[in-house]
Design a protein around this motif. Structure first.
Motif, PDB file in Angstrom:
ATOM      1  N   GLY A 427     -79.497   4.624  24.508  1.00 24.26           N
ATOM      2  CA  GLY A 427     -80.300   3.421  24.634  1.00 24.26           C
ATOM      3  C   GLY A 427     -81.594   3.610  23.874  1.00 24.26           C
ATOM      4  N   ALA A 475     -79.771  -0.358  27.233  1.00 24.55           N
ATOM      5  CA  ALA A 475     -78.876   0.795  27.294  1.00 24.55           C
ATOM      6  C   ALA A 475     -77.599   0.459  26.536  1.00 24.55           C
ATOM      7  N   ARG A 476     -76.999   1.444  25.944  1.00 25.16           N
ATOM      8  CA  ARG A 476     -75.808   1.213  25.126  1.00 25.16           C
ATOM      9  C   ARG A 476     -74.686   0.540  25.915  1.00 25.16           C
ATOM     10  N   TYR A 479     -76.759  -2.613  28.777  1.00 25.14           N
ATOM     11  CA  TYR A 479     -77.772  -3.527  28.246  1.00 25.14           C
ATOM     12  C   TYR A 479     -79.051  -3.413  29.070  1.00 25.14           C
TER      13      TYR A 479
END
Length: 709
Positions: A427, A475-476, A479
């Motif tokens: 992230g 965050a990957r 979100y």
């Protein structure tokens, strides 16, 4: 008890038994194995976690498989070998038999599978060596012994090479959320109340049972600890059987209040020089766990200890908060980078009692997440991350800003994700210095454009002031949802404001502004709907904070007040700031206010409406509860003190004397003041003008200089 009642009791127990599939399967497999995989099963866990219930289920499984089972409750046994053997005689039906007939010989002679269940084992722990060395070795090799207690096996069990191969340890934890919901359904608790019950109980079986009993009595409560003191008392009795002294109780309460307890922090909170004995006592409690960085209680134990303290001794609760806060603030000044992140995490943990904060923060720190600077190899991954969650138009803007202000990017890496140098981004967050961006760059991005327009309309920047826009944060995988990365983003945001000089305003946009409303209001972030923006057909909401209106010191004091006032049973918007809001004056407005204050220096009533009374300059000189008269006096003191500082420079001493005889010890007229100083009136007027300008300049520097870290 009649057989009918016994059957009904057994059936009701079976109906309410849920979960423990792994534990049941382990025991069932051992019962039916040709050769026992272990001879001692050591079940351990804190009070009320369901050890007795599990042993009853083991006994039922023995009955189903026609395996002999003997149940002993150590609460009814004196911790002495003869008393233990006497209890065995009773359950084996040898009470009237020949006293010389040994129950141990009978158990040793059994050729078929047999199970001995010993409950509340911690009450006879003084027999541990005798059982391990004398009693158990004489049992038949077909015997399985289940020991259920609060503590894990002693070091003697783990250190003996023989017993290591024959003992299986089984820590018993709370029920999972699904298992808890199944139990609540069987107890006929309305599904709409399930989440509130889970939030309180954390799946602790006894807590679930007690709360279900409250419902059965017709009490429709939200299951927060403060709302159910009887439940808290019953749970507390299960967790804490005995507290040796008041100091031990204080140590327990301190441990419950903070995220991680170390000896240094415990000493600070208790005001004691030596706390090693107390720390070791805490470490040995069944509901206290030891982590890499300190001690911490099980979730429900923490809940009930804090709830009991808050109800029983609110003054001490407040004092402990204050001591922990003071410790963390000191440590923040002594630490940097990752260590400072950890201290901030501990500091924010003090706010977890608030219903707005608790569900929007991950309270278990992910120790494998690390904050890093942007690397060239990260750019493509970060742009792809934005594209996946916000679309291609947002991704193009992210790529633009990554090239323009790479120094404002914080990348979060999961060091446990696998080999790599460095690991890929989990992230990131992008902190744009909006005041340093070019007009063309600000106009290119709707978020930057609306934020900058809001500033011009409502809070224009003054010289040496800066503004930060948290342009992207995600965050990957999740979100902007609650996650360890999201929590680390918030910690970095707090760290940024603490270490950035001249920060006048911060903007915090988000994709779901309504979801974050309660938490952001708690943190004194104001909803700025006028600065909302749209990218790629998607609307984003904007929050912001003017550090000139509520500066860092006042903001920390406000959060400290809300931290203490937080109550898990009350969900409401945070109380408004009790102190008058600061007025952010432009430099011309500030100079005009200084001139007016000088003219009215000798007339306090005329100063009561001067805008400087709500400036940072004055508000930092008084307490938060200061009356207007106190602020008037503070303004008078600042004017006189700053003017007197002019005497130190020979060139400015003349200006000071002109100010002195005009405002602070005024002559009847300016002409007479000039005569007192033996100056031509035109020269006097020139000195007075220079003095007023210099005084206003010095005060202005103090006003805006307060923003510097």
């Amino acid at each position: 008890m009649s057989s009918h009642l016994a059957e009904r009791l057994s059936a009701e127990r079976r109906r309410r038994f849920v979960g423990r599939a792994n534990e049941r399967n382990l025991f069932q497999a051992a019962l039916t194995a040709a050769n026992l995989p272990f001879h001692v099963l050591h079940v351990f866990g804190p009070g009320g976690v369901g050890k007795t219930t599990l042993l009853r289920e083991f006994a039922r499984l023995c009955e189903q498989t026609q395996v002999a089972a003997i149940y002993l409750d150590a609460r009814n046994i004196e911790p002495a070998p003869n008393a233990f053997l006497g209890a065995l005689r009773l359950v084996l039906g040898l009470a009237g038999a020949d006293p010389a007939e040994s129950p141990l010989e009978i158990l040793a002679s059994w050729s078929s599978r047999a199970v001995l269940l010993i409950d509340t084992y911690e009450l006879i722990d003084s027999l541990d060596e005798w059982l391990r060395e004398a009693f158990l070795p004489q049992l038949s090799e077909n015997s399985l012994v289940v020991l259920a207690g609060r503590q894990p096996p002693s070091a003697a069990w783990r250190g003996d090479p023989g017993w290591q191969a024959l003992v299986h340890t089984l820590p018993l934890r709370n029920l999972t959320p699904d298992e808890s919901r199944t139990y609540l359904t069987r107890r006929e608790i309305p599904p709409a109340r399930h989440q509130a019950v889970l939030d309180f109980t954390h799946g602790h079986p006894l807590a679930l049972s007690l709360v279900a009993d409250v419902f059965a009595q017709g009490q429709d409560i939200h299951f927060q600890p403060d709302a159910a003191p009887d439940v808290v008392k019953a749970l507390l009795a299960r967790f804490v059987q005995e507290v040796p002294s008041p100091a031990h109780r204080m140590a327990l309460e301190a441990c419950a209040l903070i995220r991680l307890t170390t000896e240094a922090l415990l000493a600070e909170m208790l005001g004691l020089a030596e706390v090693h004995e107390l720390f070791e006592w805490l470490r040995d409690l069944s509901f206290i766990e030891s982590g890499a960085l300190g001690l911490f209680p099980h979730d429900l134990a923490r809940e009930v200890l804090v709830a009991d303290l808050r109800w029983r001794n609110p003054d001490w609760y407040t004092e402990l908060h204050q001591r922990a806060r003071t410790y963390y603030m000191t440590r923040l000044e002594q630490t940097q980078a990752q260590e400072q992140h950890r201290v901030l995490f501990d500091y924010i943990f003090l706010h977890r009692d608030n219903a707005a904060v608790r569900p929007r923060f991950t309270w278990q720190e992910n120790g494998t997440l690390a904050t890093d600077t942007l690397r060239e190899a990260d750019v493509a991954a970060l742009v792809a991350m934005v594209a996946a969650h916000e679309g291609e138009e947002s991704a193009r803007l992210a790529a633009h800003w990554l090239a323009r202000q790479p120094q404002g990017v914080r990348v979060f890496r999961d060091t446990a994700a696998g080999a790599g140098s460095p690991p890929g981004p989990a992230g990131f967050m992008m902190l744009l210095a909006l005041h340093l961006a070019s007009p063309e760059d600000r106009e290119l991005d709707p978020a930057a454009r609306t934020a900058w327009h809001y500033l011009q309309e409502h809070a224009p920047l003054r010289p040496n002031e800066g503004v930060t826009l948290l342009r992207f944060w995600l965050a990957r995988e999740t979100y902007q949802g609650v996650s360890p990365v999201q929590s680390l983003i918030f910690i970095n945001f707090v760290q940024h404001y603490r270490t950035t000089g001249g920060a006048a305003f911060t903007f915090f946009p988000c994709a779901e502004p309504d979801y974050w409303a309660a938490m952001f209001a708690y943190a004194d972030l104001t909803r700025l709907a006028e600065a909302d923006f749209e990218v790629g057909g998607r609307r984003y909401g904007m929050y912001g904070h003017d550090w000139r209106v509520v500066p860092p010191a006042a903001w920390q004091a406000l959060l400290a007040q809300r931290e203490i006032a937080a109550s898990a049973q009350v969900e409401q918007q945070p109380a408004p700031v009790s102190t008058p809001p600061l007025v952010v004056l432009s430099q011309p407005e500030f100079v005009a206010a200084v001139r007016e204050a000088l003219r009215n220096f000798a007339r306090p009533d005329a100063l009561r409406d001067n805008p400087l009374l709500q400036s940072r300059l004055v508000m930092e000189q008084v307490t938060a509860q200061a009356e207007r008269g106190d602020r008037v006096a503070a303004l008078q003191g600042l004017l006189k003190e700053t003017a007197e500082s002019l005497q130190a420079a020979p060139r400015e001493a003349k200006s000071y004397r002109a100010l002195h005889y005009t405002y602070f010890q005024p002559a009847p007229s300016q002409e007479q003041a000039a005569e007192l100083l033996d100056l031509p009136f035109s020269t006097f007027r020139r000195h007075l003008k220079a003095g007023m300008e210099r005084l206003a300049e010095l005060l202005w520097q103090r006003e805006i200089g307060g923003l510097e870290k």
